[in-house]
Design a protein around this motif. Structure first.
Motif, PDB file in Angstrom:
ATOM      1  N   ALA A 104     -22.404  30.754  98.293  1.00 30.67           N
ATOM      2  CA  ALA A 104     -23.122  31.979  98.654  1.00 30.67           C
ATOM      3  C   ALA A 104     -22.235  33.201  98.451  1.00 30.67           C
TER       4      ALA A 104
ATOM      5  N   VAL B 171     -28.950  27.012 107.579  1.00 35.27           N
ATOM      6  CA  VAL B 171     -29.474  27.793 106.458  1.00 35.27           C
ATOM      7  C   VAL B 171     -28.410  28.787 106.036  1.00 35.27           C
TER       8      VAL B 171
ATOM      9  N   SER C  24     -27.968  31.735 103.286  1.00 34.64           N
ATOM     10  CA  SER C  24     -28.680  32.562 102.308  1.00 34.64           C
ATOM     11  C   SER C  24     -27.764  33.665 101.804  1.00 34.64           C
ATOM     12  N   ASP C  25     -28.099  34.219 100.639  1.00 41.43           N
ATOM     13  CA  ASP C  25     -27.253  35.254 100.055  1.00 41.43           C
ATOM     14  C   ASP C  25     -28.096  36.216  99.230  1.00 41.43           C
ATOM     15  N   SER C  26     -27.462  37.322  98.817  1.00 41.52           N
ATOM     16  CA  SER C  26     -28.134  38.376  98.045  1.00 41.52           C
ATOM     17  C   SER C  26     -27.917  38.217  96.557  1.00 41.52           C
TER      18      SER C  26
ATOM     19  N   GLY D 264     -29.843  34.539  92.392  1.00 38.32           N
ATOM     20  CA  GLY D 264     -30.713  33.380  92.514  1.00 38.32           C
ATOM     21  C   GLY D 264     -30.424  32.324  91.462  1.00 38.32           C
TER      22      GLY D 264
ATOM     23  N   GLU E 208     -34.424  27.244  98.786  1.00 39.57           N
ATOM     24  CA  GLU E 208     -35.510  28.199  98.952  1.00 39.57           C
ATOM     25  C   GLU E 208     -35.192  29.445  98.137  1.00 39.57           C
TER      26      GLU E 208
ATOM     27  N   PRO F 105     -34.957  35.433  99.621  1.00 37.37           N
ATOM     28  CA  PRO F 105     -33.702  35.308  98.878  1.00 37.37           C
ATOM     29  C   PRO F 105     -33.295  33.839  98.724  1.00 37.37           C
ATOM     30  N   THR F 106     -32.305  33.639  97.861  1.00 40.41           N
ATOM     31  CA  THR F 106     -31.811  32.280  97.660  1.00 40.41           C
ATOM     32  C   THR F 106     -31.211  31.748  98.953  1.00 40.41           C
ATOM     33  N   ALA F 107     -31.641  30.559  99.335  1.00 37.03           N
ATOM     34  CA  ALA F 107     -31.151  29.963 100.584  1.00 37.03           C
ATOM     35  C   ALA F 107     -31.091  28.458 100.425  1.00 37.03           C
TER      36      ALA F 107
ATOM     37  N   ARG G 116     -31.160  25.162 102.648  1.00 38.40           N
ATOM     38  CA  ARG G 116     -31.576  24.734 103.984  1.00 38.40           C
ATOM     39  C   ARG G 116     -31.280  23.252 104.147  1.00 38.40           C
TER      40      ARG G 116
END
Length: 419
Positions: free
Chosen positions: A324, A352, A354-356, A359, A404, A407-409, A411
Motif C-alpha cells: 500500500a 483492511v 487501503s491506499d490512494s 489501483g 476491493e 479505492p484499492t483495498a 480485505r
C-alpha cells in the motif's frame, strides 16, 4: 509459528509433484498418439474402400455382367480375386434394388444388402453392422448411359481396422515412455536443486522460514524509519534548545509524543490484540511519514486476536502495508494509506489495508497472487513473494482474502484464536 511434526521434505514434494505431472503428460501423449493412429487407420480404410468400389464400378466387365442372367456366376470369382488383391474384407455387388449378386459368404447371395443404398447415384461411405459385423464401407453406383445398373459395396471390418492399429501402438508407447523418462530426469534435477536451498525441511517449515524473513524485514524497515524520524526530531529539538528557542523545541517533542500516543492509545485499547502487530503499526506510521504518505489507523477495541502466530501476523499485515505504501507513494496527491482492524461475523477478525494508489488493472487482478508475479521491478528484496505468501498464510489458517476497488483495498478475514 506452531510446531510441526516430521513430514515429507519440500524437495521430495517438488520431485513427487513434478513426477506425477510428467506421468499424466506421458499418459495424455500416449492417448493422443493412439487416437491419431486410430484416426489415420480409419481414414486409410475409408480411402481404400472408396477407391476400390469406384474402380470396380467403372469396370466394363461388371456393367456387362449385371445385365446378364448369370451375373452371380460371372462376378463372384471376380469379386473374390479383387478382395484378395486389394486386402479388403468384402466386395458385394448387387442389383439396383439391393439384391446381392456377390458376397464373401456365397450363402448370402440372393439376399438383400444390409446397409444404406443412397437415394441419389452418388458414392456413400459409412459404418454399418452387416453380416460380418461392424464395418467401414463405401457403396458406389454402377452406371451406363445415365442409368444405374447396380451397386458395388466394398468394406473393411472394424476388427481389421483394430488389427491394423496394433503395429502402431509400440511407437506410441515408446514416445510416451521417452516423455516420462525425460520428465523424470527433470523432476530429479528440480528436487536436487530444491534440496540445495531447503535441505530436508518440510514444505511447511520452508514457508515458515519465508514468513519469518518477511516479518523480520518489514519490522526492520519500520524500526529503521521510526528510529530515523525520532533521531531527526531529537537533533532538531537539541539544536533549538542550544539556540535558546525552548518553546519551539518543546512543541516538536510534544507533537512527536502526541502522534505516537494516538496510535498507542488505539493499540492498547484493543482488549484481545497482538502486541507485535501493534508495534508494527507504530513503526509503519513513521515509515509512512518518511515517504510523504498520510497514515491513519482505525482499530476496533473489540477486534479479536487472529489464529495466526505473531510472526505470520506481522508477515501478513506488513506485506499488505508495504504494498500500500509503495502504491500510494507512486500515485498522485493526496497520498494516503489506511489500516482497519475490526470484528466481523462469527467473531472473526477483519483486516483492511487501503491506499490512494492507481489501483490494480482488472486483467491482472488474479495474477497478483501468483508466486513471482509483480508489477514492480525486481530488486535485492525480491518481488512477487509477498502477496503469494500472504494468501498462503491466510488460507492455511482458514481465512479468506480478496481485493476491493475504488479505492484499492485488500480485505482479509481470519478466524479468532481459540481460547
Amino acid at each position: 509459528m506452531a510446531g510441526r511434526g516430521r513430514t515429507t521434505s519440500a524437495a521430495t514434494r517438488v520431485f513427487l509433484v513434478l513426477l506425477g505431472a510428467v506421468v499424466v503428460v506421458g499418459a495424455v501423449v500416449a492417448l493422443v498418439l493412439v487416437f491419431e493412429a486410430q484416426r489415420a487407420v480409419r481414414a486409410e480404410a475409408e480411402r481404400v474402400t472408396r477407391a476400390v468400389s469406384e474402380t470396380i464400378a467403372t469396370t466394363d466387365v461388371v456393367g456387362e455382367a449385371l445385365t446378364s442372367p448369370d451375373a452371380s456366376t460371372r462376378l463372384q470369382p471376380y469379386a473374390e480375386r479383387v478382395m484378395a488383391q486389394a486386402g479388403v474384407d468384402f466386395i458385394t455387388i448387387m442389383t439396383p434394388d439391393g439384391i446381392r449378386v456377390t458376397h464373401r459368404d456365397p450363402g448370402e447371395i440372393g439376399k438383400h444388402y444390409l446397409g444404406t443404398i443412397p437415394a441419389d447415384a452418388q458414392p456413400l461411405t459409412e459404418e454399418f453392422a452387416g453380416t460380418l459385423g461392424p464395418s467401414v464401407r463405401t457403396i458406389t453406383p454402377v452406371e451406363a448411359d445415365g442409368k444405374v445398373l447396380g451397386w458395388v459395396s466394398v468394406g473393411v471390418t472394424v476388427g481389421s481396422i483394430s488389427s491394423a492399429l496394433l503395429p502402431r501402438l509400440p511407437f506410441a508407447i515408446v514416445i510416451a515412455l521417452a516423455v516420462v523418462a525425460a520428465g523424470f530426469v527433470g523432476a530429479l534435477l528440480a528436487g536436487r536443486i530444491t534440496k540445495r536451498v531447503t535441505g530436508d525441511l518440510p514444505a511447511g517449515s520452508v514457508r515458515d522460514a519465508v514468513s519469518s524473513y518477511e516479518s523480520v524485514r518489514t519490522l526492520g524497515e519500520a524500526l529503521r524509519a521510526q528510529t530515523h524520524e525520532h533521531g531527526n526530531r531529537m537533533h532538531t529539538a537539541v539544536a533549538l534548545l542550544e539556540l535558546g528557542r525552548t518553546d519551539e523545541a518543546i512543541e516538536i517533542l510534544t507533537e512527536t509524543s502526541r502522534q505516537s500516543q494516538a496510535l498507542v492509545d488505539q493499540v492498547t485499547a484493543r482488549r484481545d490484540g497482538d502486541p507485535t502487530v501493534g508495534a508494527l503499526l507504530l513503526g509503519k506510521a513513521a515509515q509512512a511519514r518518511e515517504r510523504g504518505v498520510d497514515w491513519s489507523v482505525a482499530i476496533d477495541p473489540g477486534a479479536p486476536r487472529s489464529a495466526l502466530s505473531p510472526v505470520d501476523a506481522v508477515s501478513v499485515v506488513g506485506n499488505l502495508i508495504d504494498n500500500a505504501l509503495d502504491a500510494a507513494a507512486a500515485g498522485a496527491e493526496p497520498r494516503w494509506v489506511r489500516v482497519e482492524l475490526s470484528r466481523v461475523r462469527d467473531d472473526a477478525l477483519a483486516i483492511v489495508v487501503s491506499d490512494s494508489g492507481d489501483g490494480i488493472p482488472p486483467e491482472i487482478t488474479d495474477r497478483v497472487w501468483e508466486h513471482g508475479f509483480s508489477t514492480k521491478p525486481a530488486d535485492a528484496t525480491g518481488r512477487g513473494v509477498g502477496l503469494a505468501l500472504v494468501r498462503s498464510i491466510v488460507e492455511g489458517a482458514g481465512g479468506s482474502v480478496e481485493i476491493e476497488a475504488s479505492p484499492t483495498a485488500f480485505r482479509i478475514v481470519l478466524p479468532r484464536r481459540p481460547a
